[in-house]
Scaffold this motif. Structure first.
Motif, PDB file in Angstrom:
ATOM      1  N   ASP A  41     -52.071 -30.964 -15.919  1.00  0.00           N
ATOM      2  CA  ASP A  41     -52.445 -30.050 -14.804  1.00  0.00           C
ATOM      3  C   ASP A  41     -51.264 -28.965 -14.540  1.00  0.00           C
ATOM      4  OD1 ASP A  41     -54.896 -31.475 -14.317  1.00  0.00           O
ATOM      5  OD2 ASP A  41     -54.067 -32.592 -12.585  1.00  0.00           O
ATOM      6  N   TYR A  42     -49.923 -29.492 -14.564  1.00  0.00           N
ATOM      7  CA  TYR A  42     -48.710 -28.773 -14.543  1.00  0.00           C
ATOM      8  C   TYR A  42     -48.621 -27.978 -15.863  1.00  0.00           C
ATOM      9  CZ  TYR A  42     -47.456 -30.468  -9.870  1.00  0.00           C
ATOM     10  OH  TYR A  42     -47.578 -30.847  -8.491  1.00  0.00           O
ATOM     11  N   ALA A  43     -48.849 -28.336 -16.773  1.00  0.00           N
ATOM     12  CA  ALA A  43     -48.616 -27.781 -18.035  1.00  0.00           C
ATOM     13  C   ALA A  43     -49.834 -26.508 -18.096  1.00  0.00           C
ATOM     14  CB  ALA A  43     -48.929 -28.690 -19.247  1.00  0.00           C
ATOM     15  N   SER A  44     -51.202 -26.690 -17.875  1.00  0.00           N
ATOM     16  CA  SER A  44     -52.165 -25.823 -17.400  1.00  0.00           C
ATOM     17  C   SER A  44     -51.644 -24.777 -16.523  1.00  0.00           C
ATOM     18  CB  SER A  44     -53.218 -26.542 -17.203  1.00  0.00           C
ATOM     19  OG  SER A  44     -54.508 -25.571 -16.947  1.00  0.00           O
ATOM     20  N   LEU A  45     -51.056 -25.103 -15.456  1.00  0.00           N
ATOM     21  CA  LEU A  45     -50.581 -24.153 -14.378  1.00  0.00           C
ATOM     22  C   LEU A  45     -49.689 -23.217 -15.005  1.00  0.00           C
ATOM     23  CD1 LEU A  45     -50.535 -23.123 -11.597  1.00  0.00           C
ATOM     24  CD2 LEU A  45     -48.709 -24.805 -11.066  1.00  0.00           C
ATOM     25  N   SER A  46     -48.686 -23.986 -15.950  1.00  0.00           N
ATOM     26  CA  SER A  46     -47.759 -22.913 -16.414  1.00  0.00           C
ATOM     27  C   SER A  46     -48.246 -21.875 -17.344  1.00  0.00           C
ATOM     28  CB  SER A  46     -46.772 -23.856 -17.276  1.00  0.00           C
ATOM     29  OG  SER A  46     -47.106 -24.273 -18.319  1.00  0.00           O
ATOM     30  N   THR A  47     -49.623 -21.973 -17.725  1.00  0.00           N
ATOM     31  CA  THR A  47     -50.121 -20.905 -18.719  1.00  0.00           C
ATOM     32  C   THR A  47     -50.937 -20.034 -17.752  1.00  0.00           C
ATOM     33  OG1 THR A  47     -51.977 -21.964 -19.003  1.00  0.00           O
ATOM     34  CG2 THR A  47     -50.215 -22.663 -20.231  1.00  0.00           C
ATOM     35  N   GLN A  48     -51.266 -20.065 -16.557  1.00  0.00           N
ATOM     36  CA  GLN A  48     -52.169 -19.384 -16.001  1.00  0.00           C
ATOM     37  C   GLN A  48     -51.480 -17.882 -15.365  1.00  0.00           C
ATOM     38  OE1 GLN A  48     -55.306 -19.769 -15.585  1.00  0.00           O
ATOM     39  NE2 GLN A  48     -55.301 -21.751 -16.817  1.00  0.00           N
ATOM     40  N   LYS A  49     -50.113 -17.935 -15.402  1.00  0.00           N
ATOM     41  CA  LYS A  49     -49.781 -16.628 -15.073  1.00  0.00           C
ATOM     42  C   LYS A  49     -49.874 -16.559 -13.357  1.00  0.00           C
ATOM     43  CE  LYS A  49     -47.870 -16.622 -18.939  1.00  0.00           C
ATOM     44  NZ  LYS A  49     -46.452 -16.905 -19.216  1.00  0.00           N
ATOM     45  N   VAL A  50     -49.692 -17.292 -12.683  1.00  0.00           N
ATOM     46  CA  VAL A  50     -50.076 -17.142 -11.263  1.00  0.00           C
ATOM     47  C   VAL A  50     -48.804 -17.715 -10.506  1.00  0.00           C
ATOM     48  CG1 VAL A  50     -52.589 -17.089 -11.280  1.00  0.00           C
ATOM     49  CG2 VAL A  50     -51.206 -19.226 -10.937  1.00  0.00           C
ATOM     50  N   PRO A  51     -48.550 -16.971  -9.278  1.00  0.00           N
ATOM     51  CA  PRO A  51     -47.404 -17.628  -8.517  1.00  0.00           C
ATOM     52  C   PRO A  51     -47.562 -18.935  -7.978  1.00  0.00           C
ATOM     53  CG  PRO A  51     -48.287 -15.306  -7.683  1.00  0.00           C
ATOM     54  CD  PRO A  51     -49.319 -15.838  -8.576  1.00  0.00           C
ATOM     55  N   TYR A  52     -46.611 -19.652  -8.073  1.00  0.00           N
ATOM     56  CA  TYR A  52     -46.746 -20.935  -7.648  1.00  0.00           C
ATOM     57  C   TYR A  52     -45.574 -21.553  -6.935  1.00  0.00           C
ATOM     58  CZ  TYR A  52     -44.379 -21.865 -12.216  1.00  0.00           C
ATOM     59  OH  TYR A  52     -43.314 -21.964 -13.194  1.00  0.00           O
ATOM     60  N   ALA A  53     -45.591 -22.897  -6.292  1.00  0.00           N
ATOM     61  CA  ALA A  53     -44.285 -23.382  -5.738  1.00  0.00           C
ATOM     62  C   ALA A  53     -44.159 -24.839  -6.381  1.00  0.00           C
ATOM     63  CB  ALA A  53     -44.750 -23.475  -4.123  1.00  0.00           C
ATOM     64  N   LEU A  54     -43.074 -25.166  -6.799  1.00  0.00           N
ATOM     65  CA  LEU A  54     -42.786 -26.198  -7.580  1.00  0.00           C
ATOM     66  C   LEU A  54     -42.165 -27.191  -6.732  1.00  0.00           C
ATOM     67  CD1 LEU A  54     -42.765 -27.595 -10.479  1.00  0.00           C
ATOM     68  CD2 LEU A  54     -40.496 -26.660 -10.565  1.00  0.00           C
ATOM     69  N   ASP A  55     -42.937 -28.298  -6.135  1.00  0.00           N
ATOM     70  CA  ASP A  55     -42.396 -29.372  -5.321  1.00  0.00           C
ATOM     71  C   ASP A  55     -41.891 -30.549  -6.214  1.00  0.00           C
ATOM     72  OD1 ASP A  55     -41.897 -31.567  -3.636  1.00  0.00           O
ATOM     73  OD2 ASP A  55     -43.048 -30.846  -2.143  1.00  0.00           O
ATOM     74  N   LEU A  56     -40.438 -30.619  -6.477  1.00  0.00           N
ATOM     75  CA  LEU A  56     -39.856 -31.628  -7.348  1.00  0.00           C
ATOM     76  C   LEU A  56     -40.086 -33.064  -6.712  1.00  0.00           C
ATOM     77  CD1 LEU A  56     -36.739 -29.928  -8.338  1.00  0.00           C
ATOM     78  CD2 LEU A  56     -38.890 -29.983  -9.465  1.00  0.00           C
TER      79      LEU A  56
END
Length: 244
Positions: free
Chosen positions: A158-173
């Protein structure tokens, strides 16, 4: 490393934003150092005092003019709380109506959790764009982790897919620590890529046991600590560990 700023809800749960800010001066935490108040998140845990109104928000900003306040998740904006996220936006039009002018006043990005009801990612991204268009400000999707609900953006895929969507995101480590505990280490380079991407508007950090999102203080053993220096220059790092 970039300055680490404060998330009021995790630091001072149950306190009002006004009470939390009074307690937030000159905080230093182990393994992280001095906590900056250049940027501060107001969170749903800051429910004391009731709904956040424009008058309260203006008073808070006038009291702390050097701080850039921003909202996170389902901040208490209505007299009755609601589970507002990117999968339930359509259920709470009254929340969106209250939220939009406050976001415009703050003039800062807003981060909102991914759906925990299985709503497809593309539908969530549509909701994100509509909120951004209404406020004129970036809205960042915060990914989740495996859980009992139908959490989305909760696996490495899912996170790999998010990285391709080019939308703003918050990354909670700390969320990624739960993903790592469930599925093993991230694919090579994925977390580094997510942290460095210009679409990463916020990075959230706190400690947990890999099983639950406890918002505990960091213990210095976090596998991601050495990655913080990779954060994109425009991303704000927020400390979400408990202070009291």
């Amino acid at each position: 490393m970039k300055p680490v700023c404060l998330s009021l809800g995790s630091a001072f749960p149950g306190k009002s934003p006004e009470e939390a800010m009074a307690l937030a001066q000159n905080i230093e935490v182990p393994f992280i150092g001095k906590i900056s108040l250049d940027h501060v998140q107001i969170c749903p845990q800051n429910f004391r005092g009731g709904a956040m109104t424009m008058e309260r928000l203006q008073n808070l900003q006038e009291t702390y003019p050097q701080t850039h306040f921003r909202f996170h998740a389902n901040v208490r904006l209505l007299e009755k709380g609601c589970q507002y996220d990117l999968g339930t936006v359509h259920r709470y039009p009254e929340y969106t109506q209250a939220l939009t002018p406050l976001l415009t006043y703050l003039n800062q990005p807003y981060s909102l959790h991914a759906a925990n009801n299985g709503t497809p990612l593309l539908h969530q991204i549509g909701n994100l764009h509509r909120l951004a268009d209404a406020s004129g400000l970036p809205v960042a999707l915060e990914g989740l982790y495996p859980g009992r609900r139908a959490n989305t953006v909760s696996t490495w895929e899912d996170y790999a897919s998010l990285s391709t969507q080019k939308v703003p995101y918050a990354l909670d480590l700390s969320h990624l620590n739960i993903v790592r505990h469930a599925y093993g280490p991230a694919p090579a380079g994925l977390v580094e890529t997510l942290a460095q991407d210009p679409h990463c508007l916020e990075i959230h950090i706190s400690g947990n046991d890999g099983l639950h999102d406890r918002h505990q203080p960091c213990d210095g053993q976090e596998w991601w600590l050495d990655l913080l220096h990779l954060a994109h220059k425009d991303a704000v790092i927020f400390y979400e560990g408990r202070i009291i």
